[in-house]
Design a protein around this motif. Structure first.
Motif, PDB file in Angstrom:
ATOM      1  N   PHE A  23       0.993  -1.185  -0.122  1.00 43.17           N
ATOM      2  CA  PHE A  23      -0.111   0.128   0.051  1.00 43.17           C
ATOM      3  C   PHE A  23       0.909   1.289  -0.132  1.00 43.17           C
ATOM      4  O   PHE A  23       0.394   2.306  -0.732  1.00 43.17           O
ATOM      5  CB  PHE A  23      -0.836  -0.033   1.167  1.00 43.17           C
ATOM      6  N   LEU A  24       1.814   1.290   0.826  1.00 45.75           N
ATOM      7  CA  LEU A  24       2.733   2.450   0.955  1.00 45.75           C
ATOM      8  C   LEU A  24       3.477   2.609  -0.488  1.00 45.75           C
ATOM      9  O   LEU A  24       3.589   3.667  -0.912  1.00 45.75           O
ATOM     10  CB  LEU A  24       3.735   2.212   2.164  1.00 45.75           C
ATOM     11  N   ILE A  25       4.109   1.778  -0.992  1.00 41.34           N
ATOM     12  CA  ILE A  25       4.641   1.605  -2.382  1.00 41.34           C
ATOM     13  C   ILE A  25       3.802   2.220  -3.254  1.00 41.34           C
ATOM     14  O   ILE A  25       3.750   3.009  -3.996  1.00 41.34           O
ATOM     15  CB  ILE A  25       5.012   0.183  -2.720  1.00 41.34           C
ATOM     16  N   TYR A  26       2.330   1.841  -3.451  1.00 41.29           N
ATOM     17  CA  TYR A  26       1.457   2.534  -4.270  1.00 41.29           C
ATOM     18  C   TYR A  26       1.009   3.831  -3.964  1.00 41.29           C
ATOM     19  O   TYR A  26       0.968   4.608  -4.848  1.00 41.29           O
ATOM     20  CB  TYR A  26       0.164   1.617  -4.159  1.00 41.29           C
ATOM     21  N   LEU A  27       1.137   4.038  -2.657  1.00 42.01           N
ATOM     22  CA  LEU A  27       0.525   5.395  -2.356  1.00 42.01           C
ATOM     23  C   LEU A  27       1.673   6.329  -2.627  1.00 42.01           C
ATOM     24  O   LEU A  27       1.489   7.733  -3.380  1.00 42.01           O
ATOM     25  CB  LEU A  27       0.419   5.383  -0.914  1.00 42.01           C
ATOM     26  N   ILE A  28       2.991   5.786  -2.414  1.00 38.85           N
ATOM     27  CA  ILE A  28       4.170   6.717  -2.798  1.00 38.85           C
ATOM     28  C   ILE A  28       4.359   6.970  -4.264  1.00 38.85           C
ATOM     29  O   ILE A  28       4.537   8.006  -4.529  1.00 38.85           O
ATOM     30  CB  ILE A  28       5.299   6.194  -2.083  1.00 38.85           C
ATOM     31  N   SER A  29       4.028   5.908  -4.929  1.00 32.45           N
ATOM     32  CA  SER A  29       4.240   5.966  -6.479  1.00 32.45           C
ATOM     33  C   SER A  29       3.195   6.796  -7.096  1.00 32.45           C
ATOM     34  O   SER A  29       3.493   7.631  -8.103  1.00 32.45           O
ATOM     35  CB  SER A  29       3.991   4.623  -7.024  1.00 32.45           C
ATOM     36  N   THR A  30       1.918   6.678  -6.293  1.00 33.13           N
ATOM     37  CA  THR A  30       0.855   7.674  -6.963  1.00 33.13           C
ATOM     38  C   THR A  30       1.166   9.072  -6.748  1.00 33.13           C
ATOM     39  O   THR A  30       0.840   9.920  -7.395  1.00 33.13           O
ATOM     40  CB  THR A  30      -0.324   7.030  -6.422  1.00 33.13           C
TER      41      THR A  30
END
Length: 721
Positions: A23-30
């Protein structure tokens, strides 16, 4: 059971950590994607606004400059007396509200005449040239105030000049436009010279070299790339590193420059809006810092990924460049190999042509006694005898061999470009001196000391001008941007005076001519090393950068001088300059147009000169059979002695005796024996032979193999004319 529960809890924790990480990776990338898009959009919008601003300014300036040029052409078309024209100009200045402040003329020497308002302008800087025949300059007055001067070259050799108050123009229309905190607008010409800038000290200086002289310790690499892009003739936006020139501390900053072209005529100026990159970036960074507090861990991971990606891209780019370099190197090697093969092929063809000409010459020498002795036998033998038939067969076979030799000779004919015409040396040198003065830039002064008198030479005026102009252009390049002098001097010297000169150059000069025209071309340029000096006349040898020279200029100059029976020498000292010396033979008589009428008599005195003793012996026998004695010799000194001793009516000389050219010898005695007919024996007819006959240097030519019959026929044909 407890162990099983702990195991399940451990698996749940691992799953939760994994899900949170995803989730953090997705959130950071977004968030990172949104941030980048937002940042790029804001910066792009700012850049677009800057570009629109400079495009509007460029369009207005283009219209203004075109209006100035049109006004200048209109003013130049006004006719009338000086006072009337001056009144019209004064009225125009009073009614004009377009920053035009003065009008005046310049004469051919650049002196100011008929200025409407008294004004002293100095420190001229050329900003634009060849604008349909017009030019734009920048001047300063006594108070260092800057002006633009538009110049129009009139038909009466005067130049009409219109003065524009440049500082007022910049202050009213440009300087009040502010962009960002420290941003400003500046103007450059197409060569990178500053036209307008907030720092008036920089007006009229080159962007890079001028600032490098003012601030030598600064880094200009990024600025040089940006200026090169601006002067390429395109509009756009660039990011680069430079300094705030209006700040005494000269801080180094990253800048954004939006630039557009103000076109007029065949030239253009660059209108550039400069802003500190931080003026755009700092507000955006404030938002970035807030986001960074939340997503610091993700950003760190992203940075690591970016670093790895960049490294991979660099490695890939490096590998691609190495592959491209190897391909280019392979292509160059193939081209060099192909070029070497072509050069070798041309050399073989040249050698074959030279050998063919030499073989044809020798065979003609062999055929001459064969045909001559066959004619003697035919004259002595009974026409009904078998021996007479054999002699006829020999003569006919020799005639066929003669035709074959003529066909072979046609394969090796040289392209002789020298056109022999009488040239007055002083007039020719005066003209070429004016041509040299026209190509000398402002930093080079032309001096001349041309001999006075009615000395004539034979040659081609265009080619001699080409030689001198080529050498002087090389001198201009050797002097470069430094202050320099090109000195053109000439004098007439005797053969005895040049013996010492020729010995210094390891050249042997024959004494065919008693006097020579000596032309010296001297410069105080960079000079040449001894190794370079030995190669300057080699074809394709050049010390200039690739694309700036072919290496054929001095090689062609040497060929032209040699084809005029002259010589060229060079002396050079590194750091002091070079001296080119050209020697051209001087005519001993001005009578080259029409010789006196040839004497017509049966007991003519014939002198034949050839380096082949068998040919001379055969011709003596043939002429003895018809009771017409002749004189023969093989050396040039013998010819001169016999001409002084005997009353020679006809001189017949071989084209290439041991110690000189037959045509050259006839040139050297031109006018001394006006009643004597002169013929040259040739293997084939060249352009030099034909033009020597056309210009009355010789009376005719006889194609080898020769005989008493062909000689007498040539004499009779000449007497008829």
């Amino acid at each position: 059971m407890e162990k099983q529960r702990e195991g399940e809890k451990r698996r749940v924790r691992m799953l939760v950590i994994l899900l949170i990480s995803i989730f953090l990776i997705y959130l950071i990338s977004t968030a990172s994607g949104i941030w980048k898009e937002y940042q790029q959009t804001l910066i792009k919008n700012q850049k677009d606004q800057m570009l629109i601003t400079v495009q509007i300014l460029a369009e207005n300036m283009s219209i203004t400059l075109e209006e100035y040029l049109n006004n200048l052409k209109f003013l130049s078309s006004i006719s009338g007396s000086d006072s009337e024209v001056k009144d019209i100009y004064r009225s125009f200045l009073k009614t004009s509200n377009n920053f035009i402040c003065n009008i005046y003329y310049e004469d051919e020497g650049g002196n100011t005449v008929n200025m409407i308002y008294e004004q002293k302008l100095t420190d001229a800087v050329l900003l634009s040239d060849n604008i349909n025949g017009d030019s734009i300059w920048q001047y300063s007055d006594t108070s260092d105030k800057k002006y633009l001067v538009f110049k129009h070259y009139c038909k009466d050799a005067k130049t009409l000049c219109m003065v524009i108050d440049e500082e007022k123009y910049y202050r009213k229309l440009i300087s009040d436009i502010h962009i960002g905190t420290n941003g400003y607008i500046l103007v450059k010409n197409s060569k990178g010279c500053i036209v307008m800038h907030p720092d008036s000290k920089q007006w009229g200086i080159p962007v890079i070299e001028g600032r490098r002289q003012m601030y030598p310790d600064l880094d200009y690499n990024s600025l040089e790339q940006m200026v090169e892009e601006q002067c390429s003739g395109k509009s756009g936006v660039s990011e680069y590193y430079s300094y705030w020139w209006t700040d005494p501390n000269l801080p180094r900053v990253k800048k954004i420059s939006a630039y557009a072209l103000a076109g007029f005529g065949d030239d253009f100026w660059v209108i550039s809006a400069v802003i500190d990159y931080d003026d755009l970036y700092i507000p955006i960074v404030g938002g970035l810092q807030k986001i960074a507090l939340i997503f610091s861990c993700g950003l760190l991971l992203l940075v690591i990924m970016i670093i790895l990606t960049i490294k991979l891209l660099r490695d890939q780019s490096k590998a691609s460049k190495e592959i491209a370099y190897l391909r280019e190197l392979n292509t160059l090697l193939e081209e060099v190999h192909h070029g070497e093969e072509n050069i070798a092929h041309q050399q073989r063809l040249q050698i074959m042509g030279t050998m063919t000409g030499g073989i044809a010459h020798e065979f003609n020498n062999f055929l001459t006694p064969i045909m001559g002795h066959a004619e003697l036998l035919m004259m002595e033998l009974d026409p009904e005898s078998d021996e007479f038939d054999s002699a006829c067969e020999i003569y006919e076979a020799s005639e066929k061999a003669k035709d074959v030799i003529r066909q072979i000779s046609s394969l090796s004919r040289r392209n002789v470009e020298t056109v022999y015409k009488k040239i007055l040396a002083q007039k020719m040198l005066d003209r070429v001196a004016k041509m040299v003065e026209s190509v000398c830039p402002a930093n080079i002064h032309m001096e001349k000391d041309i001999c006075q008198g009615d000395e004539y030479i034979l040659g081609n005026t265009t080619q001699i001008n080409q030689v001198i102009l080529n050498i002087c252009v090389n001198a201009v390049h050797a002097i470069g941007k430094n202050e320099g002098i090109i000195r053109l001097t000439s004098s007439v010297i005797t053969y005895d005076c040049i013996k010492q000169m020729s010995s210094l150059e390891n050249k042997s000069i024959p004494d065919t001519w008693e006097r020579y025209l000596k032309i010296d071309i001297e410069d105080n340029g960079c000079g040449m090393e001894p190794e370079v000096l030995r190669k300057i006349f080699n074809p394709f040898f050049t010390t200039k950068k690739s694309g700036q020279g072919t290496g054929l200029g001095l090689s062609l100059a040497e060929q032209i001088v040699l084809s005029h029976k002259g010589y060229i020498f060079v002396k050079s000292t590194v750091g002091k300059g070079s001296v080119f010396t050209i020697l051209l033979p001087v005519l001993e008589s001005e009578s080259l147009e029409i010789q006196t009428e040839k004497r017509r008599k049966t007991d003519i005195q014939i002198l034949i000169a050839d380096d082949n003793a068998k040919i001379l012996e055969m011709l003596k026998k043939n002429f003895a059979k018809i009771n017409l004695p002749i004189q023969t010799c093989s050396l040039k000194e013998e010819i001169k002695m016999l001409l002084q001793k005997l009353a020679v009516d006809v001189l017949i000389i071989d084209e290439g005796p041991e110690d000189g050219s037959g045509v050259a010898f006839c040139m050297s005695i031109q006018g001394q024996y006006p009643d004597m007919m002169k013929f040259v024996m040739v293997d084939y007819i060249t352009r030099e032979i034909a033009e020597a006959k056309q210009n009355n240097i010789i009376d005719g030519y006889i194609v080898k193999p020769v005989s008493d019959t062909t000689i007498l026929e040539a004499i009779r044909n000449c007497q008829k004319t």
